[in-house]
Design a protein around this motif. Structure first.
Motif, PDB file in Angstrom:
ATOM      1  N   PRO A 136       0.803  -1.229   0.000  1.00 61.00           N
ATOM      2  CA  PRO A 136       0.000   0.000   0.000  1.00 61.00           C
ATOM      3  C   PRO A 136       0.836   1.280   0.000  1.00 61.00           C
ATOM      4  O   PRO A 136       0.484   2.247  -0.688  1.00 61.00           O
ATOM      5  CB  PRO A 136      -0.830  -0.123   1.295  1.00 61.00           C
ATOM      6  N   GLN A 137       1.951   1.298   0.735  1.00 58.57           N
ATOM      7  CA  GLN A 137       2.785   2.505   0.754  1.00 58.57           C
ATOM      8  C   GLN A 137       3.440   2.730  -0.603  1.00 58.57           C
ATOM      9  O   GLN A 137       3.512   3.860  -1.089  1.00 58.57           O
ATOM     10  CB  GLN A 137       3.849   2.389   1.836  1.00 58.57           C
ATOM     11  N   VAL A 138       3.906   1.660  -1.244  1.00 58.51           N
ATOM     12  CA  VAL A 138       4.526   1.807  -2.568  1.00 58.51           C
ATOM     13  C   VAL A 138       3.493   2.289  -3.577  1.00 58.51           C
ATOM     14  O   VAL A 138       3.778   3.169  -4.403  1.00 58.51           O
ATOM     15  CB  VAL A 138       5.156   0.473  -3.022  1.00 58.51           C
ATOM     16  N   THR A 139       2.280   1.742  -3.520  1.00 57.25           N
ATOM     17  CA  THR A 139       1.214   2.184  -4.419  1.00 57.25           C
ATOM     18  C   THR A 139       0.888   3.656  -4.197  1.00 57.25           C
ATOM     19  O   THR A 139       0.694   4.418  -5.145  1.00 57.25           O
ATOM     20  CB  THR A 139      -0.046   1.331  -4.203  1.00 57.25           C
ATOM     21  N   LYS A 140       0.846   4.047  -2.939  1.00 52.50           N
ATOM     22  CA  LYS A 140       0.591   5.448  -2.603  1.00 52.50           C
ATOM     23  C   LYS A 140       1.690   6.346  -3.161  1.00 52.50           C
ATOM     24  O   LYS A 140       1.415   7.415  -3.736  1.00 52.50           O
ATOM     25  CB  LYS A 140       0.507   5.590  -1.072  1.00 52.50           C
ATOM     26  N   MET A 183      -4.313  19.740  -6.095  1.00 50.70           N
ATOM     27  CA  MET A 183      -3.293  18.879  -5.486  1.00 50.70           C
ATOM     28  C   MET A 183      -1.913  19.439  -5.797  1.00 50.70           C
ATOM     29  O   MET A 183      -1.555  19.608  -6.966  1.00 50.70           O
ATOM     30  CB  MET A 183      -3.398  17.449  -6.008  1.00 50.70           C
ATOM     31  N   PHE A 184      -1.159  19.747  -4.768  1.00 51.54           N
ATOM     32  CA  PHE A 184       0.191  20.275  -4.942  1.00 51.54           C
ATOM     33  C   PHE A 184       1.137  19.119  -5.282  1.00 51.54           C
ATOM     34  O   PHE A 184       1.246  18.161  -4.510  1.00 51.54           O
ATOM     35  CB  PHE A 184       0.640  20.964  -3.652  1.00 51.54           C
ATOM     36  N   PRO A 185       1.853  19.152  -6.421  1.00 48.96           N
ATOM     37  CA  PRO A 185       2.672  18.004  -6.859  1.00 48.96           C
ATOM     38  C   PRO A 185       4.027  17.945  -6.172  1.00 48.96           C
ATOM     39  O   PRO A 185       5.078  17.922  -6.822  1.00 48.96           O
ATOM     40  CB  PRO A 185       2.811  18.254  -8.360  1.00 48.96           C
ATOM     41  N   ALA A 186       4.029  17.886  -4.850  1.00 50.30           N
ATOM     42  CA  ALA A 186       5.288  17.926  -4.104  1.00 50.30           C
ATOM     43  C   ALA A 186       6.142  16.697  -4.363  1.00 50.30           C
ATOM     44  O   ALA A 186       7.341  16.797  -4.633  1.00 50.30           O
ATOM     45  CB  ALA A 186       5.000  18.064  -2.610  1.00 50.30           C
ATOM     46  N   ALA A 187       5.552  15.496  -4.266  1.00 51.91           N
ATOM     47  CA  ALA A 187       6.331  14.262  -4.385  1.00 51.91           C
ATOM     48  C   ALA A 187       6.994  14.154  -5.756  1.00 51.91           C
ATOM     49  O   ALA A 187       8.172  13.788  -5.858  1.00 51.91           O
ATOM     50  CB  ALA A 187       5.435  13.057  -4.128  1.00 51.91           C
ATOM     51  N   ASP A 201       8.058   9.774   3.507  1.00 51.04           N
ATOM     52  CA  ASP A 201       7.612  10.896   4.336  1.00 51.04           C
ATOM     53  C   ASP A 201       7.076  12.035   3.479  1.00 51.04           C
ATOM     54  O   ASP A 201       6.078  12.680   3.831  1.00 51.04           O
ATOM     55  CB  ASP A 201       8.772  11.396   5.209  1.00 51.04           C
ATOM     56  N   VAL A 202       7.731  12.311   2.355  1.00 49.12           N
ATOM     57  CA  VAL A 202       7.267  13.380   1.471  1.00 49.12           C
ATOM     58  C   VAL A 202       5.868  13.063   0.962  1.00 49.12           C
ATOM     59  O   VAL A 202       4.982  13.920   0.947  1.00 49.12           O
ATOM     60  CB  VAL A 202       8.242  13.566   0.289  1.00 49.12           C
ATOM     61  N   VAL A 203       5.646  11.818   0.541  1.00 50.35           N
ATOM     62  CA  VAL A 203       4.341  11.425   0.018  1.00 50.35           C
ATOM     63  C   VAL A 203       3.272  11.493   1.102  1.00 50.35           C
ATOM     64  O   VAL A 203       2.148  11.963   0.867  1.00 50.35           O
ATOM     65  CB  VAL A 203       4.412  10.013  -0.591  1.00 50.35           C
ATOM     66  N   ASN A 204       3.580  11.038   2.311  1.00 57.55           N
ATOM     67  CA  ASN A 204       2.590  11.054   3.392  1.00 57.55           C
ATOM     68  C   ASN A 204       2.180  12.477   3.751  1.00 57.55           C
ATOM     69  O   ASN A 204       0.992  12.763   3.961  1.00 57.55           O
ATOM     70  CB  ASN A 204       3.146  10.335   4.617  1.00 57.55           C
ATOM     71  N   VAL A 205       3.149  13.388   3.812  1.00 56.01           N
ATOM     72  CA  VAL A 205       2.815  14.785   4.086  1.00 56.01           C
ATOM     73  C   VAL A 205       2.054  15.378   2.905  1.00 56.01           C
ATOM     74  O   VAL A 205       1.121  16.169   3.080  1.00 56.01           O
ATOM     75  CB  VAL A 205       4.094  15.595   4.394  1.00 56.01           C
ATOM     76  N   ASN A 206       2.422  15.003   1.693  1.00 57.00           N
ATOM     77  CA  ASN A 206       1.717  15.469   0.502  1.00 57.00           C
ATOM     78  C   ASN A 206       0.246  15.043   0.543  1.00 57.00           C
ATOM     79  O   ASN A 206      -0.653  15.793   0.150  1.00 57.00           O
ATOM     80  CB  ASN A 206       2.398  14.891  -0.733  1.00 57.00           C
ATOM     81  N   CYS A 207      -0.002  13.824   1.056  1.00 53.12           N
ATOM     82  CA  CYS A 207      -1.374  13.334   1.169  1.00 53.12           C
ATOM     83  C   CYS A 207      -2.170  14.156   2.182  1.00 53.12           C
ATOM     84  O   CYS A 207      -3.327  14.520   1.933  1.00 53.12           O
ATOM     85  CB  CYS A 207      -1.356  11.855   1.569  1.00 53.12           C
ATOM     86  N   HIS A 208      -1.568  14.469   3.319  1.00 51.17           N
ATOM     87  CA  HIS A 208      -2.254  15.303   4.317  1.00 51.17           C
ATOM     88  C   HIS A 208      -2.532  16.703   3.757  1.00 51.17           C
ATOM     89  O   HIS A 208      -3.589  17.295   4.016  1.00 51.17           O
ATOM     90  CB  HIS A 208      -1.409  15.397   5.590  1.00 51.17           C
ATOM     91  N   HIS A 209      -1.599  17.231   3.003  1.00 51.17           N
ATOM     92  CA  HIS A 209      -1.794  18.543   2.378  1.00 51.17           C
ATOM     93  C   HIS A 209      -2.963  18.496   1.395  1.00 51.17           C
ATOM     94  O   HIS A 209      -3.759  19.444   1.313  1.00 51.17           O
ATOM     95  CB  HIS A 209      -0.501  18.951   1.659  1.00 51.17           C
ATOM     96  N   TYR A 210      -3.102  17.396   0.669  1.00 49.69           N
ATOM     97  CA  TYR A 210      -4.202  17.228  -0.284  1.00 49.69           C
ATOM     98  C   TYR A 210      -5.549  17.187   0.434  1.00 49.69           C
ATOM     99  O   TYR A 210      -6.528  17.795  -0.011  1.00 49.69           O
ATOM    100  CB  TYR A 210      -3.966  15.954  -1.087  1.00 49.69           C
TER     101      TYR A 210
END
Length: 481
Positions: free
Chosen positions: A16-20, A62-66, A246-255
């Motif tokens: 799931p984390q890799v898919t995310k 959606m901010f494309p941070a990742a 970590d970047v992706v997880n924070v990006n998800c919260h930002h979304y």
């Protein structure tokens, strides 16, 4: 996928984390297509299939941070070409894979996969004897493309593996890999002989056709499985945290916060009219309407009759904005966290200038994580390339003549004229070889990154040869006087 072509339970837990990570790196379309997997339904009773939810997702940015962090990391690492030194691998470096991809592109894909999943497989493979054409020899094998090549297996394609004692050490004895929905392979080391068992079926068929191949080098089977699991955690053969997690997880919260912000603005952007205690409206026949009708616009006039108990009234509810401001501040905080996690790639430049030494120290510290990943990938890919060289004719699978390096000088700075003068003085004093001085100058930005000492030396020699002769000046004769 069938039961035979799925990951084991321990690998599947990391999926799931890799898919995310892949969704957020792919961008807005992939994230929004996942629906409520990343964006909760905003109100009770609403469903992800409702048009209201679809409109809500469309309004949310959606901010494309990742994706920006990944692109920034790759641009830093590959601002200089990888360096390969190998008389055995260099002839095929521009067609290192079965699909004729170059070693540079393969290395970039490998670094990218390591940043995303930190769990990538690389296999040294070769056409079987049955696939080779008649008359194939060492001279035309490279020309015809029948030579060993590298195959990259992303995290999702690694299904299972086992380790055991190999040549007195620890090595692979079994690896299971997926080649797509209808094909998978098993790499086995049995009694010191490496073999590949391929299971394949045609579309729509439930039966797999199985065949076993024994790869050979100089007519003899290999005594090891040429599979490398590329990860920064060398002592653990199971998945671990990737740099972009970590970047992706924070990006998800930002979304998600962007969704809250969008919903607040949509619902509260205009004043809401409220009618208090009106009498029921009637139609032209004097019959009560099921509900009162209040047309909008300045050209309409509302006529309200008092109820028996209280006066009728019209009011406007206006949003104060305090809640939206708090959401906006929280979004800014998450963006700052993504900037820090992204090693300055997302961070805005400081308005005030920094001292050169302070800037260099800060950049070196922030880029240390990328350097660690890059150095680890380069070292492991070098080992794989040595296996490839061994298959191509090197005497050892740890061929010392095969070397591979990736750029870890992420913030290159050009040498100053004073530093160049110091290098010249060291050469003149016999304390530095001309070749070492050349590479110091090249790495310092004074020559093209891809220029080699041999090419530079030959150009200098040609320049001396082509230089015109200088004829001596003749003294004037008496006649000329």
């Amino acid at each position: 996928m069938t039961e035979q072509n799925i990951q084991c339970a321990r690998l599947a837990r990391h999926a799931p984390q890799v898919t995310k990570n892949r969704h957020f790196i792919a961008g807005e379309a992939a994230v929004k297509a996942a629906g409520e997997l990343y964006m909760p339904v905003p109100s009770v009773g609403m469903k992800a299939s409702d048009q209201g939810y679809k409109n809500f997702v469309r309004r949310t940015a959606m901010f494309p941070a990742a994706a920006r962090v990944l692109d920034g990391c790759l641009s830093l690492v590959f601002q200089k070409d990888p360096v390969l030194v190998s008389p055995f691998v260099e002839p095929i470096k521009d067609a290192i894979t079965f699909d004729m991809e170059s070693l540079e592109l393969f290395a970039e894909q490998l670094v990218s996969e390591t940043l995303i999943s930190n769990y990538t497989g690389v296999l040294v493979d070769a056409p079987s004897d049955e696939e080779k054409p008649a008359g194939l020899n060492g001279a035309n094998a490279i020309e015809l493309g029948y030579h060993p090549f590298l195959t990259l297996f992303p995290f999702e394609a690694i299904l299972d593996h086992k380790m055991g004692r190999v040549h007195g050490g620890h090595g692979w004895v079994y690896v299971k890999l997926s080649d797509g929905e209808n094909k998978w392979r098993e790499l086995s080391l049995t009694n010191g002989v490496y073999s590949i068992t391929i299971h394949e079926r045609t579309d729509g068929s439930s039966e797999y056709q199985t065949r076993t191949v024994v790869p050979k080098r100089n007519g003899k089977p290999l005594d090891f499985i040429p599979f490398k699991l590329v990860t920064t955690k060398k002592k653990d053969r199971w998945p671990s945290k990737a740099l972009l997690d970590d970047v992706v997880n924070v990006n998800c919260h930002h979304y998600i916060l962007s969704g809250d912000h969008s919903a607040a603005l949509f619902n509260c952007s205009g004043p809401q009219k409220v009618v208090v205690n009106p009498a029921p409206q009637t139609d032209e026949n004097g019959e009560p309407l099921p509900f009162n009708i209040y047309p909008a616009g300045p050209e309409h006039v509302w006529e309200l009759h008092d109820s028996d108990e209280r006066k009728a009234d019209v009011r406007f509810l206006e949003f104060t904005g305090a809640g939206v401001a708090e959401i906006r501040n929280e979004k800014t905080e998450f963006k700052s966290q993504m900037s820090a996690l992204g090693s300055r790639i997302l961070q805005d430049e400081k308005a005030a200038p920094e001292a050169a030494e302070a800037l260099a120290i800060r950049q070196t510290s922030q880029n240390a994580a990328i350097v660690t990943v890059t150095a680890s990938v380069a070292k492991q890919l070098e080992e794989v390339l040595r296996w490839l060289a061994y298959w191509m004719g090197a005497s050892s699978k740890a061929d010392p003549e095969t070397r591979f390096m990736l750029n870890v000088d992420l913030v290159p700075a050009k040498l100053t004229p004073q530093e160049v003068a110091e290098i010249r003085n060291l050469v003149a004093a016999g304390m530095m070889a001309e070749e070492h001085a050349f590479y110091a100058l090249r790495d310092g930005g004074w020559f093209a990154d891809t220029l080699t000492w041999e090419e530079h030396r030959s150009k200098l020699d040609a320049q001396v040869i082509d230089r015109p002769l200088v004829l001596p000046t003749q003294a004037p004769t008496a006649e000329a006087e």
